[in-house]
Design a protein around this motif. Structure first.
Motif, short mmCIF file in Angstrom:
data_model
loop_
_atom_site.label_atom_id
_atom_site.label_comp_id
_atom_site.label_asym_id
_atom_site.label_seq_id
_atom_site.Cartn_x
_atom_site.Cartn_y
_atom_site.Cartn_z
N HIS A 69 0.83 -1.21 0.00
CA HIS A 69 0.00 0.00 0.00
C HIS A 69 0.86 1.26 0.00
O HIS A 69 0.52 2.26 0.62
CB HIS A 69 -0.96 -0.03 1.19
N ILE A 84 -5.51 0.67 6.94
CA ILE A 84 -5.81 0.16 5.60
C ILE A 84 -7.17 -0.52 5.64
O ILE A 84 -7.37 -1.48 6.40
CB ILE A 84 -4.72 -0.84 5.12
N ASN A 142 -5.78 -17.20 -7.01
CA ASN A 142 -6.09 -16.51 -8.28
C ASN A 142 -7.33 -17.08 -8.96
O ASN A 142 -7.34 -17.38 -10.15
CB ASN A 142 -4.89 -16.57 -9.22
N GLY A 143 -8.38 -17.25 -8.18
CA GLY A 143 -9.68 -17.64 -8.74
C GLY A 143 -9.88 -19.13 -8.89
O GLY A 143 -10.94 -19.54 -9.31
N ARG A 256 0.12 -11.38 -5.10
CA ARG A 256 -0.57 -10.90 -6.30
C ARG A 256 0.12 -9.66 -6.84
O ARG A 256 0.46 -8.75 -6.10
CB ARG A 256 -2.02 -10.55 -5.91
N ASP A 259 -1.27 -4.74 -11.56
CA ASP A 259 -1.04 -4.30 -12.91
C ASP A 259 -1.03 -2.77 -12.95
O ASP A 259 -1.90 -2.14 -12.39
CB ASP A 259 -2.16 -4.88 -13.79
N GLN A 260 -0.04 -2.23 -13.57
CA GLN A 260 0.02 -0.76 -13.70
C GLN A 260 -0.01 -0.38 -15.17
O GLN A 260 0.51 -1.12 -16.00
CB GLN A 260 1.30 -0.23 -13.06
N PRO A 261 -0.60 0.77 -15.49
CA PRO A 261 -0.69 1.15 -16.90
C PRO A 261 0.69 1.49 -17.46
O PRO A 261 1.56 1.91 -16.73
CB PRO A 261 -1.58 2.38 -16.89
N ASN B 116 -8.63 -0.18 -1.82
CA ASN B 116 -7.72 0.85 -1.36
C ASN B 116 -7.27 1.66 -2.56
O ASN B 116 -6.69 1.11 -3.49
CB ASN B 116 -6.52 0.21 -0.65
N ARG B 138 -18.44 -14.64 -11.83
CA ARG B 138 -17.60 -13.47 -11.55
C ARG B 138 -18.35 -12.16 -11.74
O ARG B 138 -19.16 -12.02 -12.66
CB ARG B 138 -16.38 -13.47 -12.46
N HIS B 147 -9.00 0.92 -13.00
CA HIS B 147 -8.74 -0.51 -13.14
C HIS B 147 -10.06 -1.23 -13.41
O HIS B 147 -11.15 -0.73 -13.07
CB HIS B 147 -8.13 -1.09 -11.85
N ILE B 159 -10.04 -11.77 -8.51
CA ILE B 159 -9.46 -12.86 -9.30
C ILE B 159 -8.42 -12.29 -10.26
O ILE B 159 -7.35 -12.82 -10.40
CB ILE B 159 -10.56 -13.61 -10.07
N ASP B 161 -7.03 -8.18 -11.79
CA ASP B 161 -7.13 -6.73 -11.60
C ASP B 161 -6.23 -6.10 -12.64
O ASP B 161 -5.01 -6.23 -12.55
CB ASP B 161 -6.67 -6.40 -10.17
N ALA B 163 -5.00 -2.79 -15.08
CA ALA B 163 -5.00 -1.33 -15.26
C ALA B 163 -5.52 -1.03 -16.65
O ALA B 163 -5.00 -1.52 -17.64
CB ALA B 163 -3.59 -0.80 -15.10
#
Lengths: 261, 531
Positions: A69, A84, A142-143, A256, A259-261, B116, B138, B147, B159, B161, B163
């Protein structure tokens, strides 16, 4: 210019420097004294979950120097100061200076990966997770997997190796109340077993062992019994010590990625 | 069937529906009108009708509606959410980007997903969210940090995520995604920040992006010539309201928002395609099939963020696949949705900005209503004759129900410079409290625009509409009154004061065989049913 003015000028300059540092999000309290003061506060307020040495417990291992975070000084300050949401991390009601001192101490805990000893083989641990342990029957990564136990996709972020190990060997030692075993007997004779999700004076919500959701009025129930034990069996005896280490190593590796743009 | 067998079957069905959670397949969403006990997608069905076949609550008993429960949200933001209801479980969002599953019988939660967020979020008009999509087991949530997140519908666990865009550059997601086949279609917000708009599709299983359609064409693409210089790079045209889908034509219909900067067109000369348009895309590839721009070179912030209403009905004696579009600019449009042919374009709200449209629907804009240094008054104001709030089409009455607003604004122009992540407006607007303004709920013949009835409201409305087979139209007011009207006459049959402004549209569904109506007002969700 009188002494008062000079003192005032110095104080103003110090305040400005402090303000500038805080604006940039850098920790203005990093002296050895600050770190020591932070350690003292950490012992009193944080060690219960993060361990006295920061190696984690029910809270994450802080020695890795990686923080989900926000790993900047400002990010750490924010997490400590404001908590948090929905993570179990509460806000700490302390003056800013104290919070910064805790940040300084948390920084001092960082160790290299080599220094953080994680015994066991993660690859073999994954095989044990999927095979002999049949862990995915109740846990999701992861699902994929069951829902009766905690989602483990992020467990490496959330728990120390010590806590993961004790959860495998003695699951009842420290149970999140969300995973207590719940027994319901309805007035019509139907029995339901599962894990609690929510409750108030009039109703209770649960997931049964077949993963169905139920919301029941208490007026329709004869008995609600919550046992201080988990549905998870102990794996002591099922796994050898080295297999437990392998499994811990695998679970500790689960983090986990964001993902970042 | 023998009674014992049928009772056993009923118990089986009831126990299934109580704890339920079967897979929500694409086929189920495709035929959502056949399971009115649920609410499977943002507008109820792919055609954008927001109509329910349920009739337990009807004009004979609606006055007996009683409050069942209230779900209070931990927010001071506007609540714009449309919940989903699937096999006995309700799924909803709470602003800014949280999600809940709850029991529609008690209003108590099964789980929550609390996101968050970064400290700095760029949204023009609140950190809001309009709802979820569901497919399989889902849920799909767009977040204000731009996102797209897939959540397990039984636990709320994330599951995947992904961007979608950079929130620091002013991109955010407030739209309820749309599940189509095996893809999740999601739009973007940020038209006030000089983003470059797009519509995305993601693989529902993996979160991998399947296609992207830029609503501002890049160099070499048709439409790029409608942007002067580099203005396309900051052209806006967001996609912040859920579109509709025609499975036979395999086409997605989606409205686009204002060009950026909002009020200063000097820095983006040209028509500014595809801002303020409906874009019609192949659902599999995202390729443009046809488009129509309602307000070329808009300088009044008239996003075409309305729900596309798809209707198969006779038009001038011939069966047509129609697309109905009451637009923020005060005109009502009917298209052949297969070919894009414009069949009807006529004024439906008070407007002072044009002396008419040509045969292609292009307006002749009057110069003295454009934003100026001194300020220029225009009807409709920048919030439009209709904004984003859902209309409803009722096949029993054959009428389209819509909220109509007559509220002017005084609009100014000014200098503008672009800085990534900063507001990019090109000046400002102001409300005109001394000018007469009004709003109504209107029932209209969709093929002609003929007004059948109007229900007057005290002030401009931000509430969407729902119509039902119980001959009812539900909505709410700015002051917090929820109300039900007779769908044939507009007569008011029920109202209740919730004490909080309505910013969303109602839904209806069955819980344990009984019809309930749920509407957001203030910072809470209110659910009503009969005794």
């Amino acid at each position: 210019m009188g002494t008062k003015w000079i003192t005032g000028f110095i104080v103003a300059c110090a305040a400005l420097t402090l303000w500038a540092q805080q604006e940039e999000g850098r920790n203005p309290y990093t002296s050895a004294e600050d770190v020591a003061a932070g350690a003292d506060l950490f012992g009193k307020r944080c060690a219960l979950c993060h361990g006295a040495d920061g190696s984690g417990g029910t809270g994450p291992d802080l020695r890795r120097g990686q923080f989900r975070h926000g790993g900047s000084d400002a990010g750490l300050f924010r997490s400590i100061r404001f908590g948090i949401s929905d993570s179990g991390m509460p806000r700490l009601g302390m003056p800013d200076e104290r919070v910064w001192q805790v940040v300084a101490h948390v920084r001092s805990l960082s160790r290299s990966a080599k220094e953080i000893d994680v015994p066991g083989n993660a690859v073999q641990g994954k095989q044990l997770y999927l095979g002999k342990g049949d862990c995915s029957r109740c846990h999701t990564i992861n699902g994929v997997g069951g829902r009766l136990g905690p989602d483990l996709s992020d467990i490496g972020w959330l728990r120390s190796t010590r806590h993961i190990k004790s959860s495998i060997i003695d699951p009842d030692q420290d149970i999140d109340r969300r995973y207590l075993s719940l027994h319901i007997l309805k007035k019509d004779g139907q029995a339901i077993q599962g894990v609690p999700l929510n409750e108030d004076s009039y109703s209770i919500q649960l997931m049964d062992l077949q993963e169905n959701l139920h919301s029941l009025w208490k007026r329709d129930l004869d008995e609600i019994r919550q046992e201080e034990r988990s549905w998870m069996p102990s794996y002591q005896g099922t796994f050898s010590d080295s297999e437990v280490d392998d499994l811990v190593s695998y679970l500790y590796s689960l983090r986990r990625k964001t993902d970042q743009p | 069937m023998k009674p014992l067998v049928s009772i056993a079957l009923l118990i089986l069905i009831l126990s299934f529906s109580a704890s339920g959670l079967a897979q929500v397949t694409y086929q189920r969403i495709l035929h959502a009108e056949q399971e009115p006990e649920n609410w499977l997608t943002y507008s109820g069905t792919y055609d954008g009708h927001r109509y329910s076949r349920l009739d337990q609550i009807n004009r004979g008993n609606v006055q007996n509606l009683k409050l069942k429960w209230v779900f209070q949200m931990r927010t001071l933001e506007k609540v714009e959410t449309t919940p989903l209801v699937v096999d006995g479980v309700m799924y909803l969002t709470e602003p800014p980007s949280n999600a809940f599953a709850l029991d529609p019988g008690t209003g108590r939660t099964y789980w929550s997903y609390v996101r968050n967020l970064p400290e700095v979020i760029k949204t023009c008009c609140g950190r809001v969210n309009r709802g979820l999509a569901i497919l399989g087991e889902r849920l799909y949530l767009g977040t204000v940090d731009a996102h797209l997140v897939a959540l397990d519908s039984k636990t709320g666990s994330p599951i995947w995520d992904v961007a979608v865009a950079d929130p620091k550059a002013g991109y955010s997601i407030t739209v309820a995604p749309l599940a189509v086949k095996d893809k999740i279609i999601v739009g973007i917000s940020g038209g006030e920040f000089g983003i470059r708009g797009f519509l995305d599709a993601y693989d529902a299983e993996t979160g991998k992006r399947a296609w992207r359609f830029y609503t501002v064409p890049g160099p070499g693409e048709p439409g790029h010539e409608t942007w002067e210089g580099d203005s396309w790079k900051t052209g806006g045209a967001p996609t912040w309201l859920t579109g509709s889908f025609d499975p036979e034509l395999n086409l997605i219909y989606w409205g686009t928002g204002n060009p950026a900067p909002d009020f200063n067109g000097e820095v983006r000369k040209g028509d500014n395609l595809y801002s303020d348009s409906v874009v019609v895309l192949d659902a599999d590839t995202g390729k443009l099939k046809w488009y129509f721009q309602f307000t070329p070179h808009d300088v009044l912030d008239w996003d075409a963020a309305q729900i596309p209403v798809l209707l198969d009905a006779p038009f001038q004696g011939r069966p047509r696949k129609l697309l109905l579009w009451p637009n923020r600019n005060g005109f009502y449009y009917v298209f052949d949705r297969e070919t894009g042919e414009l069949l009807l374009a006529q004024q439906f709200g008070k407007q002072t900005w044009t002396d008419g449209l040509d045969s292609q629907g292009r307006p002749n804009v009057l110069p003295d209503v454009l934003p100026s240094e001194e300020g220029a008054l225009v009807f409709p104001g920048i919030q439009g004759a209709i904004n984003w709030h859902s209309t409803s089409y009722n096949p029993l009455t054959g009428l389209l129900y819509l909220p109509v607003r007559e509220v002017p604004t005084l609009n100014f122009t000014g200098d503008v410079s672009f800085s990534p992540g900063d507001m990019f407006l090109g000046s400002r607007w102001q409300a005109m409290p001394e000018e007469p303004s009004s709003a109504v709920v209107r029932a209209m013949v969709p093929q002609t625009g003929e007004v059948k009835w109007e229900y007057p409201l005290y002030r401009d409305t931000w509430g969407g509409l729902l119509s039902t087979a119980g001959n009812l139209v539900f909505s709410g007011t700015l002051e917090g009154q929820l109300f039900a009207l007779d769908s044939a006459t507009g007569e008011e049959l029920w109202h209740v004061n919730t004490g909080g402004r309505v910013n969303a549209a109602p839904i209806t569904y069955l819980h344990e065989g009984k019809q309930l109506v749920t509407m957001a007002a203030g910072n809470a969700l209110f659910t009503f049913g009969l005794e």
